[in-house]
Write a protein that holds these residues in place. Structure first.
Motif, short mmCIF file in Angstrom:
data_model
loop_
_atom_site.label_atom_id
_atom_site.label_comp_id
_atom_site.label_asym_id
_atom_site.label_seq_id
_atom_site.Cartn_x
_atom_site.Cartn_y
_atom_site.Cartn_z
N VAL A 257 47.05 34.87 37.45
CA VAL A 257 47.62 36.17 37.79
C VAL A 257 49.10 35.98 38.09
O VAL A 257 49.47 35.16 38.95
N GLU A 258 49.96 36.71 37.39
CA GLU A 258 51.38 36.76 37.72
C GLU A 258 51.57 37.97 38.61
O GLU A 258 51.32 39.10 38.19
N ALA A 259 52.02 37.75 39.85
CA ALA A 259 52.00 38.82 40.85
C ALA A 259 53.37 39.25 41.33
O ALA A 259 53.46 39.97 42.32
N LEU A 260 54.43 38.86 40.62
CA LEU A 260 55.78 39.21 41.07
C LEU A 260 56.61 39.95 40.03
O LEU A 260 57.52 40.70 40.38
N ALA B 110 46.01 40.20 47.81
CA ALA B 110 44.84 41.02 47.46
C ALA B 110 44.01 40.34 46.38
O ALA B 110 42.78 40.29 46.46
N ALA B 111 44.68 39.80 45.35
CA ALA B 111 43.96 39.11 44.27
C ALA B 111 43.21 37.90 44.80
O ALA B 111 42.08 37.61 44.37
N ALA B 112 43.81 37.18 45.75
CA ALA B 112 43.16 36.00 46.32
C ALA B 112 41.89 36.38 47.07
O ALA B 112 40.83 35.76 46.90
N THR C 64 45.28 47.70 42.02
CA THR C 64 45.83 47.04 40.83
C THR C 64 45.22 45.67 40.66
O THR C 64 44.85 45.26 39.54
N ALA C 65 45.10 44.90 41.75
CA ALA C 65 44.49 43.58 41.67
C ALA C 65 43.01 43.67 41.28
O ALA C 65 42.52 42.87 40.48
N TRP C 66 42.31 44.63 41.85
CA TRP C 66 40.89 44.82 41.54
C TRP C 66 40.69 45.10 40.05
O TRP C 66 39.85 44.48 39.39
N HIS C 67 41.47 46.03 39.52
CA HIS C 67 41.32 46.37 38.10
C HIS C 67 41.76 45.21 37.21
O HIS C 67 41.14 44.96 36.16
N ALA C 68 42.79 44.47 37.63
CA ALA C 68 43.25 43.32 36.84
C ALA C 68 42.15 42.28 36.71
O ALA C 68 41.91 41.73 35.62
N PRO D 15 43.19 41.46 57.00
CA PRO D 15 44.28 40.52 57.28
C PRO D 15 45.57 40.80 56.50
O PRO D 15 46.62 40.27 56.86
N MET D 16 45.48 41.61 55.44
CA MET D 16 46.68 41.94 54.68
C MET D 16 47.68 42.73 55.50
O MET D 16 48.89 42.65 55.26
#
Length: 347
Positions: free
Chosen positions: A237-240, A180-182, A152-156, A313-314
């Protein structure tokens, strides 16, 4: 097979023995190697998905080994190690043919519209249109984490909001999607600032190489990010899926900035009061995103295989089926850094 069953919202999952799933004619049955515990599972557990009939087996972030193959499947064989996006598209409708499988009108979502992967085995329909082969040697726990948060983060960042190297990326929320986005943002050459209310998460993000971190429990987190970025982020990115972080993400942008809504609004956050004057005066672009088309797996997996993107690390906790309830309940409050993945399906 052993499975974790949600019978009533906000109650412990029942660890029970169930019949093995039937193999769809166009699908496969997998022996599940790992399954992530995601905030979206928490929405189901918390009763925020009233359209999902209970009891249900949650779990939509999974990888596995093909155990059985349907008669209409042509691309997969018993023994293949595979992963699938959480949105199983039909592959044949106009949207799918145009590459937009995430908006397929007949999509299937394991854990929500079909039994999920909090179980020893899961049936995956539409295998030829959705499965992707795992690289040799990839840790199953990492592969499972790819299934929702990372994809999801990759596609965003790459398919929707087109992050460019050198841009400032502001991430609101340092959970699984935010982390993930970071990591993806840094791998793509962006400068990254992360905001969260849990200092432990911010310290963890800094240890992984983000450029700056802001404790959003402080006096003015938006002002802090605008100062750090020299006038505002290029992309937020809003991630919540919360109103407060959505508002902050919009306000943290520079003029002509972009925001992508990655967190899933649910419950009281389905309807939000947002500062549209900020959108108007700043001439901002707002993107929605959900999931990732299966055809985009190779680009993500290639970046991981190259060594430019290390997502290991995730993975903070490897748990059993019986521990999944504790992980779900933890989403009620601030959670510790990293994500939990079910790797033991025997108890």
């Amino acid at each position: 097979m052993k499975a974790a069953l949600l019978v009533q919202p906000r109650t412990a999952l029942q660890i029970t023995d169930l019949p093995d799933p039937d193999c769809p004619a166009d699908g496969v049955v997998l022996d599940v190697l790992a399954c992530g515990v995601c905030r979206s599972d928490w929405h189901l557990w918390g009763g925020n998905e009233p359209d999902v009939p209970l009891p249900q087996i949650p779990g939509h972030e999974y990888c596995g080994v093909v155990r059985e193959v349907g008669r209409d499947v042509t691309q997969w064989r018993v023994g293949d190690r595979v992963i699938a996006p959480f949105i199983l598209a039909c592959g044949t409708c106009p949207d799918c043919r145009a590459g937009h499988q995430t908006i397929c009108s007949t999509q299937i979502i394991p854990g929500f519209t079909a039994p999920g992967a909090f179980a020893e085995r899961v049936a995956v329909a539409r295998a030829d249109a959705n499965l992707a082969r795992l690289p040799e040697g990839m840790d199953p726990a990492l592969a499972a984490a790819l299934g929702c948060r990372v994809t999801t983060a990759w596609h965003a960042l790459t398919g929707r909001a087109a992050l460019r190297g050198g841009e400032w990326l502001a991430i609101w929320g340092a959970g699984g999607i935010g982390l993930a986005a970071a990591l993806i943002g840094k791998a793509l050459g962006a400068r990254v600032v992360v905001a969260d209310v849990v200092q432990e998460k911010l310290d963890f993000a800094l240890s992984l190489g983000v450029d700056a971190a802001v404790n959003a429990a402080g006096a003015d987190p938006v002002g802090a990010i605008r100062d750090i970025t020299g006038g505002g982020a290029d992309l937020a990115v809003e991630a919540l899926g919360f109103e407060v972080t959505t508002v902050n993400a919009m306000k943290s942008l520079r003029k002509l900035g972009r925001m992508v809504q990655v967190g899933m609004p649910a419950g009281e956050h389905v309807t939000m009061s947002l500062p549209w004057d900020v959108v108007y005066s700043g001439q901002l672009a707002i993107y929605g995103t959900r999931g990732m088309p299966s055809w985009r797996y190779p680009s993500l997996l290639s970046l991981i295989e190259s060594g430019a993107l290390d997502l290991s690390p995730m993975i903070a906790r490897r748990v059993s089926l019986s521990e999944a309830s504790v992980e779900l309940a933890a989403f009620d409050g601030p959670t510790p850094p990293g994500v939990a993945v079910i790797t033991d399906f025997t108890r």
